[in-house]
Motif scaffolding. Structure first.
Motif, PDB file in Angstrom:
ATOM      1  N   PHE A  32       2.259   1.649  15.018  1.00  0.00           N
ATOM      2  CA  PHE A  32       2.473   2.058  13.625  1.00  0.00           C
ATOM      3  C   PHE A  32       3.175   0.941  12.854  1.00  0.00           C
ATOM      4  CE2 PHE A  32       4.839   4.234  10.225  1.00  0.00           C
ATOM      5  CZ  PHE A  32       3.776   4.846   9.577  1.00  0.00           C
ATOM      6  N   MET A  33       4.139   0.273  13.495  1.00  0.00           N
ATOM      7  CA  MET A  33       4.819  -0.844  12.824  1.00  0.00           C
ATOM      8  C   MET A  33       3.823  -1.954  12.496  1.00  0.00           C
ATOM      9  SD  MET A  33       8.593  -1.222  14.580  1.00  0.00           S
ATOM     10  CE  MET A  33       7.986  -1.414  16.255  1.00  0.00           C
ATOM     11  N   GLU A  34       2.873  -2.182  13.397  1.00  0.00           N
ATOM     12  CA  GLU A  34       1.861  -3.205  13.143  1.00  0.00           C
ATOM     13  C   GLU A  34       0.952  -2.810  11.983  1.00  0.00           C
ATOM     14  OE1 GLU A  34       1.400  -6.360  14.657  1.00  0.00           O
ATOM     15  OE2 GLU A  34       3.473  -5.803  15.096  1.00  0.00           O
ATOM     16  N   ILE A  35       0.637  -1.528  11.898  1.00  0.00           N
ATOM     17  CA  ILE A  35      -0.197  -1.059  10.786  1.00  0.00           C
ATOM     18  C   ILE A  35       0.540  -1.236   9.458  1.00  0.00           C
ATOM     19  CG2 ILE A  35      -1.266   0.972   9.745  1.00  0.00           C
ATOM     20  CD1 ILE A  35      -2.850  -0.156  12.060  1.00  0.00           C
ATOM     21  N   VAL A  36       1.839  -0.970   9.454  1.00  0.00           N
ATOM     22  CA  VAL A  36       2.645  -1.186   8.247  1.00  0.00           C
ATOM     23  C   VAL A  36       2.574  -2.654   7.832  1.00  0.00           C
ATOM     24  CG1 VAL A  36       4.988  -1.192   7.312  1.00  0.00           C
ATOM     25  CG2 VAL A  36       4.183   0.773   8.640  1.00  0.00           C
ATOM     26  N   ARG A  37       2.583  -3.540   8.836  1.00  0.00           N
ATOM     27  CA  ARG A  37       2.462  -4.971   8.559  1.00  0.00           C
ATOM     28  C   ARG A  37       1.130  -5.282   7.872  1.00  0.00           C
ATOM     29  NH1 ARG A  37       0.991  -9.796  11.374  1.00  0.00           N
ATOM     30  NH2 ARG A  37       0.066  -8.548  13.029  1.00  0.00           N
ATOM     31  N   VAL A  38       0.079  -4.601   8.287  1.00  0.00           N
ATOM     32  CA  VAL A  38      -1.233  -4.781   7.665  1.00  0.00           C
ATOM     33  C   VAL A  38      -1.198  -4.333   6.205  1.00  0.00           C
ATOM     34  CG1 VAL A  38      -3.643  -3.996   7.683  1.00  0.00           C
ATOM     35  CG2 VAL A  38      -2.520  -4.616   9.824  1.00  0.00           C
ATOM     36  N   PHE A  39      -0.572  -3.183   5.959  1.00  0.00           N
ATOM     37  CA  PHE A  39      -0.482  -2.682   4.583  1.00  0.00           C
ATOM     38  C   PHE A  39       0.312  -3.647   3.699  1.00  0.00           C
ATOM     39  CE2 PHE A  39      -1.539   1.570   6.366  1.00  0.00           C
ATOM     40  CZ  PHE A  39      -2.570   1.881   5.488  1.00  0.00           C
ATOM     41  N   GLU A  40       1.352  -4.228   4.260  1.00  0.00           N
ATOM     42  CA  GLU A  40       2.141  -5.193   3.483  1.00  0.00           C
ATOM     43  C   GLU A  40       1.297  -6.425   3.139  1.00  0.00           C
ATOM     44  OE1 GLU A  40       5.413  -5.705   6.119  1.00  0.00           O
ATOM     45  OE2 GLU A  40       6.595  -4.059   5.237  1.00  0.00           O
ATOM     46  N   ALA A  41       0.448  -6.832   4.085  1.00  0.00           N
ATOM     47  CA  ALA A  41      -0.446  -7.971   3.822  1.00  0.00           C
ATOM     48  C   ALA A  41      -1.463  -7.622   2.743  1.00  0.00           C
ATOM     49  CB  ALA A  41      -1.151  -8.376   5.115  1.00  0.00           C
ATOM     50  N   PHE A  42      -1.945  -6.379   2.752  1.00  0.00           N
ATOM     51  CA  PHE A  42      -2.859  -5.940   1.698  1.00  0.00           C
ATOM     52  C   PHE A  42      -2.185  -6.051   0.331  1.00  0.00           C
ATOM     53  CE2 PHE A  42      -5.749  -2.908   4.347  1.00  0.00           C
ATOM     54  CZ  PHE A  42      -6.372  -4.021   4.896  1.00  0.00           C
ATOM     55  N   LYS A  43      -0.934  -5.632   0.268  1.00  0.00           N
ATOM     56  CA  LYS A  43      -0.214  -5.696  -1.013  1.00  0.00           C
ATOM     57  C   LYS A  43      -0.086  -7.143  -1.488  1.00  0.00           C
ATOM     58  CE  LYS A  43       4.170  -4.618  -3.263  1.00  0.00           C
ATOM     59  NZ  LYS A  43       5.563  -4.110  -3.095  1.00  0.00           N
ATOM     60  N   GLU A  44       0.277  -8.026  -0.561  1.00  0.00           N
ATOM     61  CA  GLU A  44       0.456  -9.435  -0.924  1.00  0.00           C
ATOM     62  C   GLU A  44      -0.836 -10.051  -1.448  1.00  0.00           C
ATOM     63  OE1 GLU A  44       1.940 -11.340   2.564  1.00  0.00           O
ATOM     64  OE2 GLU A  44       3.836 -10.227   2.555  1.00  0.00           O
ATOM     65  N   ASN A  45      -1.968  -9.517  -0.983  1.00  0.00           N
ATOM     66  CA  ASN A  45      -3.258 -10.062  -1.385  1.00  0.00           C
ATOM     67  C   ASN A  45      -3.936  -9.238  -2.473  1.00  0.00           C
ATOM     68  OD1 ASN A  45      -4.268 -12.416   0.600  1.00  0.00           O
ATOM     69  ND2 ASN A  45      -2.933 -11.016   1.715  1.00  0.00           N
ATOM     70  N   GLY A  46      -3.205  -8.268  -3.042  1.00  0.00           N
ATOM     71  CA  GLY A  46      -3.724  -7.489  -4.157  1.00  0.00           C
ATOM     72  C   GLY A  46      -4.881  -6.586  -3.802  1.00  0.00           C
ATOM     73  N   ILE A  47      -4.893  -6.076  -2.566  1.00  0.00           N
ATOM     74  CA  ILE A  47      -5.973  -5.198  -2.117  1.00  0.00           C
ATOM     75  C   ILE A  47      -5.477  -3.750  -2.134  1.00  0.00           C
ATOM     76  CG2 ILE A  47      -7.483  -4.582  -0.186  1.00  0.00           C
ATOM     77  CD1 ILE A  47      -7.319  -7.515   0.719  1.00  0.00           C
ATOM     78  N   SER A  48      -6.133  -2.905  -2.890  1.00  0.00           N
ATOM     79  CA  SER A  48      -5.777  -1.483  -2.943  1.00  0.00           C
ATOM     80  C   SER A  48      -6.294  -0.787  -1.688  1.00  0.00           C
ATOM     81  CB  SER A  48      -6.379  -0.821  -4.182  1.00  0.00           C
ATOM     82  OG  SER A  48      -5.891  -1.413  -5.358  1.00  0.00           O
TER      83      SER A  48
END
Length: 404
Positions: free
Chosen positions: A83-99
């Protein structure tokens, strides 16, 4: 429902409602059968906190107690890390402007008393179709590898983390007709999701409930679904009962032609977990109690992925043949049997999980599966005699649920 299945239901009710079970709940339990049933539905970890302090459980063999405890410890460790790794993915999405909209277990786990014990086989997310290229590139740089895809999603594997299933659509037209009007509104109705980092979204309550029903509907046509999916639905409804617009939900269910299915599923939830069925849902349709009983039986005989027993697996193959031909009239027999002989890694089952983790090994999994099929001795005469009835009942149930 046999004794052990009733005990499973009673224990789950205690877990969902945060009640401490008393000794009477497990009276008459056949403990090895109870363990196998819990494992088949992937809820052994979830049940362990409710069992561990019961005197009857402590009297069982050390081997059984250790197995049950180990299932909880392994699940807690793995799910927390992933789950922590998935949160990391979501943070990367935010940094790249991906909804991105988080789906199913990513949102539902927090409703459980111990979220880390609500296991997830993968992480489901929804992105805009136009962002697929960027999503693929980003996940690839983070160590994910695209494995298989279909009309609505791509499956990404990772050697150390949960797979991610990237959806650009929530409906598959081969199975669900007429839901386009509903799907066009899910992004505009989405709301912020807590605890996922970044700017992740989640479906509105009504859309989330409908998506769970859609997911179960597709699964019952393909293979089946088990108790964990019902627990998710019950928890979601009870956690937000005062905020759900049931009239709006019923309108959405009609868009997706799921009136009878949603009605039937909530009837089963009511019988199993005493869920109060809202009045608007009661008015959606009416049904014969024998089909509700067939649905209850189907849930128990399914297990998590619908392949609990060998006879069930064979029955599912027969139904897939029918559903495939009905949903794709242009598909010839050759195309069907090719798909049957060379399924994607997602359709192979748990025995071939190595093909999910390492896509290059998919051909080896096909060969292993073929050899197992040629030399299988696990279908007894009684299994073969039971197959026509199981196939017939499932076909009647799917037809009655208006899922063809």
């Amino acid at each position: 429902m046999d004794v052990n299945q009733k005990i499973i239901i009673d224990l789950l009710s205690c877990v969902l409602r945060k009640r401490v079970p008393d000794e009477s709940i497990v009276k008459g339990a056949e403990w090895n059968a109870l363990w196998k049933e819990a494992r088949a539905h992937d809820i052994s970890a979830m049940l362990y906190p409710a069992l561990k302090n019961l005197t009857a459980f402590k009297k069982q063999s050390k081997e059984l107690q250790d197995k049950w405890q180990r299932s909880a410890l392994v699940a807690a460790s793995m799910q927390s890390y992933c789950f922590m790794e998935i949160v990391r993915v979501f943070e990367a999405f935010k940094e790249n402007g991906i909804s991105v909209i988080a789906l199913k277990g990513l949102i539902l786990r927090k409703l459980y008393p111990q979220p880390e014990l609500r296991t997830m086989g993968d992480a489901d997310i929804l992105v805009h179709n136009e962002d697929l290229g960027r999503v693929r590139d980003l996940l690839t740089t983070m160590g994910y590898t695209p494995d298989s895809d279909n009309e609505v999603h791509i499956h990404f594997n990772h050697p150390n983390c949960l797979p991610i299933e990237v959806h650009w659509s929530l409906i598959n037209e081969r199975f669900v007709k007429g839901a386009e009007k509903w799907e066009k509104t899910v992004w505009e109705n989405s709301v912020p999701a807590d605890g996922l980092g970044g700017s992740a979204l989640m479906l509105s309550l009504e859309d989330h409930i409908l998506h769970l029903c859609l997911h179960m509907a597709v699964h019952i046509m393909h293979s089946g679904f088990g108790l964990r999916q019902l627990c998710d639905l019950v928890l979601l409804i009870e956690s937000a009962s005062k905020d759900i617009d049931w009239d709006l939900f019923c309108q959405k269910a009609k868009f997706c032609r799921l009136e009878r299915f949603t009605w039937a599923i909530l009837q089963v939830c009511s019988k199993f977990f005493n869920l109060e069925v809202p009045e608007p849902v009661k008015k959606l349709t009416h049904g014969d109690s024998k089909y509700i009983q067939l649905l209850e039986y189907d849930v128990f005989s399914s297990g998590t992925y619908g392949n609990k027993t060998s006879v069930r697996q064979m029955g599912n193959l027969l139904l897939r043949d029918e559903n495939y031909k009905n949903s794709d009239p242009s598909a010839g027999k050759l195309k069907y049997y090719f798909k049957l002989a060379f399924p994607s890694s997602l359709e192979l089952g748990e025995k071939y999980n190595y093909a999910r983790r390492h896509p290059i090994l998919l051909p080896a999994a096909w060969i292993q599966r073929l050899i197992r099929s040629l030399y299988r001795k696990d279908l007894s005469i009684s299994d073969k005699l039971a197959l026509p009835e199981l196939y017939g009942n499932r076909a009647k149930l799917i037809d009655w649920l208006n899922l063809k």
